[in-house]
Structure formats: C-alpha cells, structure tokens
Design an enzyme around this catalytic site. Structure first.
Site, PDB file in Angstrom:
ATOM      1  N   THR A  11       0.902  -1.160  -0.218  1.00  0.00           N
ATOM      2  CA  THR A  11      -0.038  -0.049   0.096  1.00  0.00           C
ATOM      3  C   THR A  11       0.968   1.278   0.027  1.00  0.00           C
ATOM      4  O   THR A  11       1.887   1.126   0.447  1.00  0.00           O
ATOM      5  CB  THR A  11      -0.973  -0.006   1.255  1.00  0.00           C
ATOM      6  N   HIS A  15      -1.602   6.401   6.102  1.00  0.00           N
ATOM      7  CA  HIS A  15      -2.434   6.317   7.219  1.00  0.00           C
ATOM      8  C   HIS A  15      -2.450   4.793   7.236  1.00  0.00           C
ATOM      9  O   HIS A  15      -2.424   4.185   8.632  1.00  0.00           O
ATOM     10  CB  HIS A  15      -3.776   6.737   7.195  1.00  0.00           C
ATOM     11  N   LYS A  16      -2.669   3.965   6.148  1.00  0.00           N
ATOM     12  CA  LYS A  16      -2.835   2.561   6.475  1.00  0.00           C
ATOM     13  C   LYS A  16      -1.527   1.906   6.848  1.00  0.00           C
ATOM     14  O   LYS A  16      -1.609   0.951   7.773  1.00  0.00           O
ATOM     15  CB  LYS A  16      -3.299   1.934   5.082  1.00  0.00           C
ATOM     16  N   ASP A  72      -7.094  -3.537   0.753  1.00  0.00           N
ATOM     17  CA  ASP A  72      -8.013  -2.638   0.117  1.00  0.00           C
ATOM     18  C   ASP A  72      -9.269  -2.710   0.682  1.00  0.00           C
ATOM     19  O   ASP A  72      -9.914  -3.384   1.725  1.00  0.00           O
ATOM     20  CB  ASP A  72      -8.656  -3.209  -1.464  1.00  0.00           C
ATOM     21  N   PHE A 152      -7.996   9.197   8.958  1.00  0.00           N
ATOM     22  CA  PHE A 152      -7.937   9.600   7.345  1.00  0.00           C
ATOM     23  C   PHE A 152      -9.438   9.298   6.915  1.00  0.00           C
ATOM     24  O   PHE A 152     -10.302   8.631   7.275  1.00  0.00           O
ATOM     25  CB  PHE A 152      -6.865   8.993   6.800  1.00  0.00           C
ATOM     26  N   GLY A 153      -9.452   9.566   5.538  1.00  0.00           N
ATOM     27  CA  GLY A 153     -10.638   9.048   4.637  1.00  0.00           C
ATOM     28  C   GLY A 153     -12.027   9.512   5.319  1.00  0.00           C
ATOM     29  O   GLY A 153     -12.104  10.609   5.622  1.00  0.00           O
ATOM     30  N   TYR A 154     -12.915   8.630   5.606  1.00  0.00           N
ATOM     31  CA  TYR A 154     -14.232   8.694   6.266  1.00  0.00           C
ATOM     32  C   TYR A 154     -14.342   8.864   7.661  1.00  0.00           C
ATOM     33  O   TYR A 154     -15.278   8.845   8.113  1.00  0.00           O
ATOM     34  CB  TYR A 154     -15.286   7.859   5.398  1.00  0.00           C
ATOM     35  N   ARG A 181     -10.182  -2.839   9.787  1.00  0.00           N
ATOM     36  CA  ARG A 181      -8.722  -3.154   9.507  1.00  0.00           C
ATOM     37  C   ARG A 181      -8.073  -4.164  10.738  1.00  0.00           C
ATOM     38  O   ARG A 181      -7.581  -5.220  10.410  1.00  0.00           O
ATOM     39  CB  ARG A 181      -7.879  -2.035   8.959  1.00  0.00           C
TER      40      ARG A 181
HETATM   41  P1  IMP Z   1      -8.217   2.018  -1.006  1.00  0.00           P
HETATM   42  O1  IMP Z   1      -8.363   1.146  -0.206  1.00  0.00           O
HETATM   43  O2  IMP Z   1      -6.942   2.238  -1.260  1.00  0.00           O
HETATM   44  O3  IMP Z   1      -8.985   1.875  -2.412  1.00  0.00           O
HETATM   45  O4  IMP Z   1      -8.854   3.368  -0.525  1.00  0.00           O
HETATM   46  C1  IMP Z   1     -10.011   3.323   0.422  1.00  0.00           C
HETATM   47  C2  IMP Z   1     -10.556   4.454   0.494  1.00  0.00           C
HETATM   48  O5  IMP Z   1     -11.553   4.185   1.631  1.00  0.00           O
HETATM   49  C3  IMP Z   1      -9.687   5.472   1.263  1.00  0.00           C
HETATM   50  O6  IMP Z   1      -9.298   6.530   0.496  1.00  0.00           O
HETATM   51  C4  IMP Z   1     -10.566   6.066   2.320  1.00  0.00           C
HETATM   52  O7  IMP Z   1     -11.396   7.332   1.815  1.00  0.00           O
HETATM   53  C5  IMP Z   1     -11.525   5.032   2.753  1.00  0.00           C
HETATM   54  N1  IMP Z   1     -11.066   4.185   3.651  1.00  0.00           N
HETATM   55  C6  IMP Z   1     -10.370   3.018   3.703  1.00  0.00           C
HETATM   56  N2  IMP Z   1     -10.224   2.594   4.944  1.00  0.00           N
HETATM   57  C7  IMP Z   1     -10.475   3.721   5.884  1.00  0.00           C
HETATM   58  C8  IMP Z   1     -10.652   3.889   7.174  1.00  0.00           C
HETATM   59  O8  IMP Z   1      -9.965   3.250   8.170  1.00  0.00           O
HETATM   60  N3  IMP Z   1     -11.001   4.978   7.528  1.00  0.00           N
HETATM   61  C9  IMP Z   1     -11.667   6.155   6.863  1.00  0.00           C
HETATM   62  N4  IMP Z   1     -11.711   5.980   5.438  1.00  0.00           N
HETATM   63  C10 IMP Z   1     -11.145   4.537   4.908  1.00  0.00           C
END
Ligand code: IMP
Length: 201
Positions: A11, A15-16, A72, A152-154, A181
């Site tokens: 990845t 943040h991940k 993912d 991060f993200g949502y 996760r």
């Molecule tokens: P991908 O897994 O890289 O395709 O991205 C997944 C997207 O989902 C991220 O860019 C975030 O917007 C959202 N996402 C995935 N995991 C989380 C989390 O743990 N918290 C908040 N948003 C998440």
C-alpha cells in the site's frame, strides 16, 4: 526464536501503513514499497474490494518477488445501495481527496434518516506464489457533520455502532481495537499463529 520474516506492505497510503504497523507489532520485519523504489501508483482496476486487494498483492509480488500484504478497503452506505464501496478513494473524482469525498457523502445523505453503513477491509497476504485473503468489517453510522482530527478518509463521519464518537475522535490505538482493518488483521494473525506458517512452531 527464528528471525522475523520480512513483510512488505503493498500500500502507498501512509495512514494505512501506520495502522498496520501498530496492528502487526513485532510479528514481522515490516517494510514499505517505497523502499523498493516503486515510482507508480499500484493499480487497482477491479470491481470488488477482493479483486483490488488481490491485484495489489499480485502486482508487488510479481514485480519484486517479495512476501507482502495488501489492503483494499471501502465504506458501504446502505441508503446509497452500498456506495461508495470499491470507489471510496475516488468518490468525488480525481485526484483523490478525502475532504471532498466526505462533503459529497454528506450531500448525498442530506435528508435521509437511514445513516447505517459499514467499513470493510480485505487484506491479501502473498508468500512464495501463494495468496490468501482475510476480510474484516465494522458496522456503524454516518454522522451529520465531520468531527475529530485523527485518522483519514471517512473517519470524521463514521461512528462505530455503540459509540457516540467518530473514528476521527479516537486515537489510532482506540480505533485499532475495533475497526475493520483490525478485525481483518486479527484473522491474518490467527492464520499465521495457527498454521505456524513460517515453520517456527
Ligand atoms: P483503497 O483501499 O486504497 O482503495 O482506498 C479506500 C478508501 O476508503 C480510502 O481512500 C478512504 O477514503 C476510505 N477508507 C479506507 N479505510 C478507511 C478507514 O479506516 N477510515 C476511513 N476511511 C477509510
């Protein structure tokens, strides 16, 4: 104890990486794909989280012949028929923009009382040509407005079921005790533990 197995995280999301490092502790000797000199974004062109998770692990495995773990993830909102789902990262279009994604989500949910949603993660582990995936989910609901500075993200709009705080109002350690996760990671760790995967049992 045997030497720890080297594991590359498939990845490029910092943040991940932070969350996964915290979750894995010292079980592996953890490295990132940045150390492999990867200059492009790992492709994710599948139609499901499972496909994308597999694609990311296979991309790193085939290009660098390393043991790796991909992630993912997506947010599935019931009132939106499961959207943004596999398109969570680019919900508001290119380039990826977390704040714009959250704004779009809140606009789409304006006036809708069913705020139920779930986060899902599919981790895929690759070792010497073999692949295995692990899924984790957490149910919750979408807040009316963003709250909190962590994550991060949502995270600022996701309240896990049974909590009145969003993930962004929790520390990384708190989030990692209950999130999607973490749940997928628990399955991965049990697999490694129960199978004695690297022969140290
Ligand atoms: P991908 O897994 O890289 O395709 O991205 C997944 C997207 O989902 C991220 O860019 C975030 O917007 C959202 N996402 C995935 N995991 C989380 C989390 O743990 N918290 C908040 N948003 C998440």
């Amino acid at each position: 104890m045997m030497q720890r197995q080297r594991l590359y995280l498939a990845t490029q999301n910092q943040h991940k990486i932070e969350e996964i490092k915290d979750l894995l502790g010292d079980l592996f000797d953890i490295h990132t794909v940045f150390e492999l000199g990867l200059a492009v974004e790992i492709p994710e062109t599948g139609n499901t989280l499972q496909e994308n998770s597999m694609q990311k692990a296979a991309y790193i495995a085939e290009h660098f012949q390393v043991t790796c773990l991909s992630d993912d993830s997506g947010l599935e909102v019931n009132a939106l028929g499961g959207r943004p789902g596999v398109y969570s990262a680019r919900y508001a279009g290119e380039p990826k923009d977390d704040a714009a994604n959250v704004r779009k989500l809140l606009v789409e949910l304006a006036g809708i009382s069913d705020r139920s949603a779930r986060f899902v993660t599919v981790l895929t582990f690759h070792h010497q040509g073999k692949y295995i995936s692990f899924e984790g989910e957490i149910q919750g609901q979408i807040a009316r407005s963003p709250r909190g500075e962590h994550g991060f993200g949502y995270d600022p709009v996701f309240e896990p079921l049974g909590y009145d705080r969003t993930f962004a109002e929790m520390t990384l350690v708190e989030k990692n005790q209950l999130a999607h996760r973490a749940r997928a990671m628990q399955k991965f760790k049990s697999f490694i533990d129960e199978t004695g995967f690297f022969g140290d049992k």
